[in-house]
Design a protein around this motif. Structure first.
Motif: not given
Length: 216
Positions: A97-106
């Motif tokens: 599925x063509x999902x969006x991606x949110x990512x957290x990083x320090x």
């Protein structure tokens, strides 16, 4: 693409949340973080110790088990410590599925690009739509937006979510509580005061269930 490891060290997953970005999303939290920010909402996920070991294909299928899911949110722990494996999870998920991606990083984005802490970081950045970067600073937690404190940045690495109407920086926060057997999971970037109330409630329930047992 760099070779992905056979397994990821996963602290937790949750399928079908509306508290971690636009739409219905699935969340994957990795185990292990080098920053140890004071006031971290997930201190149990800081130590670099074995948790759940799972392969990218298994995780991609699990995270998209709910047909309503339109996006993935990656957090932890520190995702950049397992960047190659997470990039592979996203690659395989997008075959479904063509999902969006949110990512957290320090880590700060400029540092990730200049001196990546692991070989897979360029691969992960290439598949992330929105990156929330910077260490958590409790004194700068203003209770707004999809970031823990106001010093953290919101970077639209693609245009996919730029005009979706979701206010990453200043929007109201929401949180969800998932109870799975003896475990309780707080999902989202919580409003001010909620983590302390959550911890107190969990301790009270444990005290009733296990009288006389010393709480961790």
């Amino acid at each position: 693409m760099s070779a992905a490891p056979a397994v990821l060290n996963v602290a937790a997953t949750y399928v079908g949340t509306e508290a971690l970005g636009p739409g219905v999303r699935s969340a994957l939290w990795v185990q292990g973080c080098p920053f140890r920010c004071a006031g971290c909402i997930a201190p149990d996920w800081i130590p670099d110790r074995p948790a759940r070991l799972a392969g990218p294909a298994e995780l991609a299928e699990e995270l998209l088990a709910d047909p309503r899911v339109t996006g993935l949110t990656l957090s932890g722990g520190e995702p950049m410590q397992q960047a190659a494996g997470l990039a592979e999870v996203v690659r395989l998920a997008r075959q479904i599925r063509d999902v969006s991606v949110v990512c957290f990083t320090g880590h700060r984005l400029e540092r990730l690009r200049a001196r990546p802490p692991s070989p897979g970081v360029p691969d992960l950045l290439a598949v992330v739509d929105v990156l929330v970067d910077g260490r958590y600073v409790a004194a700068l937690n203003d209770g707004r937006g999809l970031r823990g404190s106001s010093n953290q940045g919101i970077h639209h690495l693609t245009s996919r979510l730029a005009d979706c109407g979701y206010d990453f920086g200043r929007g109201p926060r929401t949180a969800e509580l998932a109870v799975r057997g003896p475990e309780a999971l707080l999902i989202g970037v919580p409003p001010l005061g909620l983590p302390a109330a959550f911890d107190s409630a969990v301790d009270a329930v444990r005290a009733r269930m296990f009288p006389g047992r010393k709480q961790p």
